[in-house]
Design an enzyme around this catalytic site. Structure first.
Site, PDB file in Angstrom:
ATOM      1  N   HIS B 156      41.064  50.545  28.587  1.00  0.00           N
ATOM      2  CA  HIS B 156      40.962  49.391  29.199  1.00  0.00           C
ATOM      3  C   HIS B 156      39.298  49.686  29.822  1.00  0.00           C
ATOM      4  CE1 HIS B 156      44.352  46.915  28.543  1.00  0.00           C
ATOM      5  NE2 HIS B 156      45.010  47.946  28.764  1.00  0.00           N
ATOM      6  N   CYS B 198      37.251  46.839  25.809  1.00  0.00           N
ATOM      7  CA  CYS B 198      36.323  45.766  26.148  1.00  0.00           C
ATOM      8  C   CYS B 198      35.125  46.188  26.521  1.00  0.00           C
ATOM      9  CB  CYS B 198      36.961  44.879  27.096  1.00  0.00           C
ATOM     10  SG  CYS B 198      38.682  44.223  26.760  1.00  0.00           S
TER      11      CYS B 198
END
Lengths: 814, 395
Positions: B156, B198
């Site tokens: 992440h 991301c």
């Protein structure tokens, strides 16, 4: 900003004494120019200047450019000026804040936000449901089995226990029986905040058949460390030797789920299933079990007692003499609880699920738990709803309000795209009804179901009440029902199983408008703040009015009281008064007068407050006295006076005690002088603020409701005497006196409306007493309920509301 | 006279270089081919709900192993808490597809850094090679200036950072500085950084060391999404970027001629639901000339030596050859300049690198002298023994 130059200037030329004398001369002129509020501060400033302390004089001189021949310009203190303005218009500001607070409360449904899942780990609905048609078929077969067993057996409870234990041991789960006694009668002990003790002190009490028995099964998660557990609860009760069909379904459904968990290999937490014996209510059963789970009592069974219990629980076909059946077994730390039961719902309507979440004193489970249930229910297309206040939907006033808000939203959207909001009138009213129910449940402070017992141990839990609308005896409907509810409950459990820690990501302090809309703490504190800010403001205004009155005419009572009557307008009238008078010797007199007044006020307020605390402790006394009387009377064969139930006797005894003690308190108080009421009122306002703020930490709903009632009750009263006086004497300022008379009348009215008897009647009407009268019996029942639940509402009513509203009445008649 | 001088020096030069040309004739066609392959595969998340990140990493691990990088050249950093998680209904198995055909967690998984060992500190230590003496060789990145290193990271992340196991994060600048240190310590020849997270592209915004090619799954402000959910396991099992990368590699073998350009072209934004972004300004070769197996496989240049063992001269031989390499580079540069369109700056940088190389070979040359002196000494010793035995026979 003392520079060396300035110092040299001052000392070298000897200007310092002059700076001291110039303002002295200029004083009268300046007082005409400026408002009376500033005079006190001004005076202090001047005394500093005049005291020939050059240290103080220097900055003044520095500020008044170079040679201080013209008047030294006084420093403008923005904060002081602002405070003066706020205090002058305190009444207006109070009214504005109070109405803004009320409007915000009504707007909460509009301001609510959609819920969202905060915790990543939950992943509701990501796994296939294991509870399929086979499990549903199993459950249906179990319904029949259970029905036959209960019908054949003489003791329904025994039959259920035997059935449960046999099936649990068949899948290799641990099982045992947990016994608990009936909850102790309310008010038998002075313990209020400590948790009630449910474990039998004396096991001989089992002989009277009042022992509750929970059946508990534990599935150990096959590959986990076994340090965490999830609890499922299915309450059931047997009435007249029969198990209701809803309970039958609940138990079979629970067993089907439990067996499913027994065969699944993905459990990360042990599953504990409690068949809660709900003969004393499901809350009691679960609370007793949880207490034993967390705080084991040392009670060693004697052989005799054990034998007795075997007899009680015995007759189990297998392992009837297995001592481990009575051994309390534990799993890991309980991370969540889920209470569910099937209820017969409205025929013809769709099946639906009602979620109850309110725990003791308005504590809520983490919002994520409700979010998961809501998400899964929506995904499975099952209607889900919360408790709502019946009849609110039909209220014409609320519907009108809803339509108005709908229009406002529409037009605001027209004016500016971002301002608009889409809220139809019906959804507004629906949200408000749900919000109010949630609010009321939180305020009452008793949990709305067995989930509240979990909350006592900081465990997140909810109750799912599944309303089955079809024919509960029809087997095809049963299968359908089981399949749908089963998938939902299994999905919730799967999500909780995915969780890595306790629920912590989402909100704990919130109100629900619907299962998918919530009002968070950040929002709902705003109305409370708006309501509460009026109280200290009023107190400050009173204080400054008192101080001014002392300055004008020390020792003159009539002026003080007349000033009090028109608090707001006082400053203008005394503007031109010569202040020289208020200095010197008179000043000392004033402070003495002032101190005496405050001393008397503090005495009155603390005495009444003390009285309230004592009154709060009376119910157990009243209860035990009446109980003792009753037993002695029945033993002597005299029947109690007709028409009076025990409860009403207790209630009247409490009331009598309260009134008597109030008289005792009042007689010991010093004689009040005119004008004292303002100090008393200021203190009442202060104490009410403290009480409400403290309450908001314990139970927000109580605090907000209390603020709505207490704020006007405390702010409005002023002595009735003054009303006559104004009407008799005032010649000039007709308009103003008219206004003040109206406001005084309204204030009196509001104070009366907020007084205990009126409120009690209102509460009785609201809570569904059709006759609109408050029976003593009912009052006593409420007291018992609140006391036994350790409700903050009780503390608030007796220790905060009662003294404040009494003192308001006291002011009215002073 | 001058002419003759020049001609003779040129001839000398040619004579010196001639054997080198013959020796490197195989490598000359692919320019200075890397000599070994390394892969650092990092999964920076943990917990059950991040199953897909572990599956991503294990999938890449399987792919590079299949294409020939041996386990001791792979540093695998993995939270490794899903395979034996109590929530996993397939114990000790990890899948990256809901068809469950391929168990990624088979018999031969060597996790070098496991669980809480996956930290930013350990990661940077692996890259820069600054380990405690106690760290075993199997946990070190033992690359050299001839290594092509693949760095794959998933987890992440956000704008210019990547989270490490919910407790710390690495920033793009840290990463860039670590690479600079690697470059300074000659720990790679070329480095391919591939990040699936991301806003992955933000991670390579700060890079400044030469020889790095960076690929990110999404641009700034974009999320990288998971590909699909396995409803049996109850979690998402693979991320989109990794899924399509694997799909590309699934039909390739070690002899494949697929280039990085074709890999990058295969990423369709509509499938990824994000825009793959790469940064090649630090990388000297055109992407359509770079085989994917240069990084994802173990296809490397082989140097032929005349004899199996050349005694003391072994070291000098190697340093000599590297010297030759660099001198050869200079010649080859002329050939490659046109197609490569290397910017002046970059060329200067590359020149610097070569000069660096020459400098480094200095001690090697000295080492050759050392060998000679040892030989001389031995000869002298033998002579002394002979003389002494002749002069004092039978004593």
């Amino acid at each position: 900003m003392r520079t060396p130059q300035h110092d040299r200037f001052l000392f070298g030329t000897g200007v310092a004494p002059t700076t001291g004398s110039v303002p002295e001369q200029a004083k009268p002129i300046r007082h005409v120019e400026r408002g009376a509020e500033e005079r006190r501060g001004e005076k202090r400033e001047e005394s500093c200047v005049g005291s020939s302390v050059e240290e103080f004089a220097a900055p003044h001189a520095a500020m008044a450019d170079a040679p201080p021949l013209p008047l030294p310009k006084p420093r403008v203190r923005a904060l002081r000026r602002l405070a003066a303005v706020v205090l002058r218009y305190s009444q207006l500001i109070s009214i504005i804040c109070y109405s803004a607070g009320l409007i915000t409360v009504l707007l909460l449904p509009v301001l609510s936000k959609p819920t969202y899942i905060s915790e990543n780990a939950l992943m509701p609905g990501s796994a296939n449901s294991v509870f399929g048609s086979k499990s549903a078929m199993d459950a249906r077969l179990m319904v029949e089995e259970l029905q036959n067993l209960v019908a054949e057996s003489s003791d329904g409870y025994m039959a259920v226990r035997r059935w449960a234990i046999n099936r649990m041991s068949a899948i290799g789960a641990d099982s045992y029986l947990h016994t608990f006694s009936s909850p102790e009668k309310p008010l038998t002990s002075m313990r209020f905040f400590s948790s009630p003790q449910h474990m039998p002190q004396n096991w001989n009490s089992t002989t009277d058949g009042r022992l509750g028995v929970n059946v508990v099964g534990i599935i150990k998660a096959p590959r986990s460390e076994g340090n965490e557990a999830v609890v499922l609860v299915t309450p059931f009760a047997i009435e007249d030797g029969k198990l209701s069909s809803a309970d039958k379904l609940t138990l079979s459904f629970g067993m089907a789920l439990f067996e499913l968990y027994g065969s699944s290999n993905w459990l990360a937490r042990d599953v504990i299933w409690i068949l809660a014996d709900a003969r004393y209510g499901s809350y009691t059963a679960v609370a007793a079990w949880l207490e034993e789970y967390h705080e084991p009592k040392r009670h060693l069974l004697s052989a005799e007692e054990a034998a007795h219990l075997y007899q009680e629980t015995g007759g189990l076909s297998e392992g009837s003499n297995d001592p481990s059946l009575l051994e309390f077994k534990r799993a890991g730390f309980i991370s969540a609880g889920l209470v569910y039961h099937v209820s017969a719902g409205n025929r013809g309507k769709a099946d639906s699920i009602k979620v109850s979440a309110e725990g003791p004193n308005g504590q809520m489970p983490n919002l994520d738990l409700i979010n998961v249930i809501n998400t899964l229910a929506q995904w499975r297309r099952m209607p889900i709803h919360l408790a709502e206040i019946k009849g609110m939907r039909d209220s014409a006033f609320l519907n009108g309000l809803g339509r108005a808000i709908e229009n406002v939203g529409y037009f605001a959207g027209k004016v500016h795209g971002d301002w608009g909001f889409a809220m139809s009138a019906s959804s507004y009213v629906e949200s408000l009804a749900t919000l109010c129910a949630s609010f009321l449940n939180q305020a009452i402070g008793r949990s709305t179901g067995a989930h509240g017992a979990f909350r006592d141990h900081q465990i997140d839990a909810v109750t799912l009440n599944m309303f089955a609308s079809g024919d509960l005896e029809s087997s095809s409907y049963q299968i359908d029902l089981f399949a749908r509810f089963g998938r939902l409950v299994e999905g919730v459990m799967r999500s909780v199983n995915n969780l890595l820690e306790k629920f912590h990501q989402s909100f704990f302090l919130y109100l629900l408008c619907s299962p998918s809309k919530f009002v968070s703490v950040g929002l709902y504190m705003i109305p409370l703040g708006l309501l509460l800010v009026t109280l200290p403001l009023g107190a400050a205004a009173l204080n400054s009015a008192l101080v001014k009155a002392d300055e004008i005419a020390p020792g003159s009572d009539s002026k003080v009281s007349s000033l009090g009557a028109t608090e707001g307008s006082a400053p203008e009238r005394v503007e031109t008064k010569d202040v020289e008078e208020s200095m010197g010797l008179l000043d000392i007199k004033t402070t003495k007068e002032n101190a005496g007044r405050w001393r008397r006020a503090i005495l009155v307020v603390s005495a009444v407050q003390l009285w309230a605390f004592v009154v709060a402790l009376f119910p157990p006394v009243a209860s035990s006295v009446v109980d003792m009387l009753e037993t002695s009377l029945t033993s002597t064969g005299i029947t109690p006076v007709g028409g009076f139930t025990l409860a009403s006797l207790k209630m009247s005894l409490w009331a009598v005690l309260a009134v008597l003690s109030l008289f005792v308190v009042l007689t010991s108080l010093p004689i009040a002088k005119a004008g004292d009421w303002m100090a008393v009122k200021a203190l009442v306002l202060g104490i009410a603020t403290i009480g409400l703020v403290v309450m908001s930490q314990v139970d927000f709903a109580v605090s907000l409701m209390g603020a709505v009632v207490l704020v006007p009750t405390c702010l409005c009263p002023s002595p009735l005497r003054d009303m006559w006086r104004i009407s008799a004497t005032q010649g000039q300022q007709k308009e103003r006196s008219m206004l003040s008379r109206v406001s005084l009348f309204l204030g009196t009215l509001v104070t009366f409306l907020g007084s205990p008897p009126v409120l009690l009647a209102a509460a009785a009407v609201l809570l569904g007493n059709a006759h609109g009268q408050v029976s003593l019996e009912r009052l006593w029942q409420w007291t018992e309920l609140l006391w036994s639940g350790g409700s903050a509402l009780y503390i608030f009513v007796v220790a905060v509301y009662l003294p404040s509203s009494y003192l308001s009445l006291h002011i009215l008649f002073s | 006279m001058v002419m003759a001088n020049m001609a003779s020096s040129a001839l000398l030069c040619w004579l010196v270089l001639l054997p080198a040309l013959f020796a490197e004739v195989g490598a000359a066609s692919t320019w200075t081919k890397h000599t070994n392959n390394w892969a650092v595969l990092v999964c920076t998340s943990r917990y059950w709900f991040n199953y897909r990140h572990m599956a991503n990493t294990l999938s890449l691990y399987r792919t590079v192993k299949r294409l020939g990088i041996p386990d001791d050249h792979i540093i695998l950093m993995l939270a490794d808490d899903v395979a034996c998680n109590a929530r996993n209904m397939y114990p000790a198995q990890v899948f990256n597809n809901e068809n469950h055909r391929l168990n990624l967690y088979g018999d031969h998984i060597e996790v070098d850094y496991r669980g809480y060992e996956v930290t930013v500190e350990n990661f940077l230590r692996v890259l820069t090679g600054r380990h405690d003496a106690a760290v075993p060789r199997s946990k070190r990145l033992l690359s050299d200036e001839g290594s092509n290193v693949l760095l794959y990271m998933t987890g992440h992340g956000g704008d210019e950072f990547l989270k490490f196991q919910d407790s710390e994060e690495i920033q793009s600048r840290d990463l860039a500085d670590a690479f600079a240190q690697m470059h300074g310590k000659r720990r790679y020849k070329e480095l391919l950084v591939m990040v699936d997270t991301c806003q992955a592209a933000t991670l390579h915004s700060q890079l400044y060391s030469p020889g790095i090619l960076a690929v990110g799954s999404s641009k700034k402000g974009e999320n990288s999404y998971s590909h699909h959910l396995d409803a049996d396991v109850g979690v998402s099992v693979v991320d989109r970027f990794t899924y399509y990368t694997l799909q590309f590699f699934e039909n390739l073998d070690i002899h494949s001629n697929a280039t990085l350009q074709s890999l990058f072209d295969s990423y369709a934004p509509s499938l990824l639901m994000s825009h793959m972004d790469y940064r090649a300004d630090l990388f000297s070769r055109p992407l359509d000339k770079v085989l994917v197996t240069d990084f994802f496989g173990s296809v490397m240049g082989i140097k032929h030596t005349e004899a199996a063992y050349v005694g003391f001269t072994g070291r000098s031989k190697r340093s000599m050859s590297s010297q030759r390499d660099s001198s050869l580079d200079r010649i080859m540069d002329v050939d490659h300049e046109l197609p490569f369109e290397v910017s002046d700056e970059k060329e200067k940088e590359l020149e610097d690198v070569k000069e660096f190389n020459v400098e480094k070979t200095g001690p090697g040359l000295l080492a050759a002298d050392n060998d000679a002196s040892v030989l001389l000494g031995l000869l002298a010793l033998a002579a002394a023994v002979a003389i002494s035995s002749i002069t004092f026979p039978g004593s």
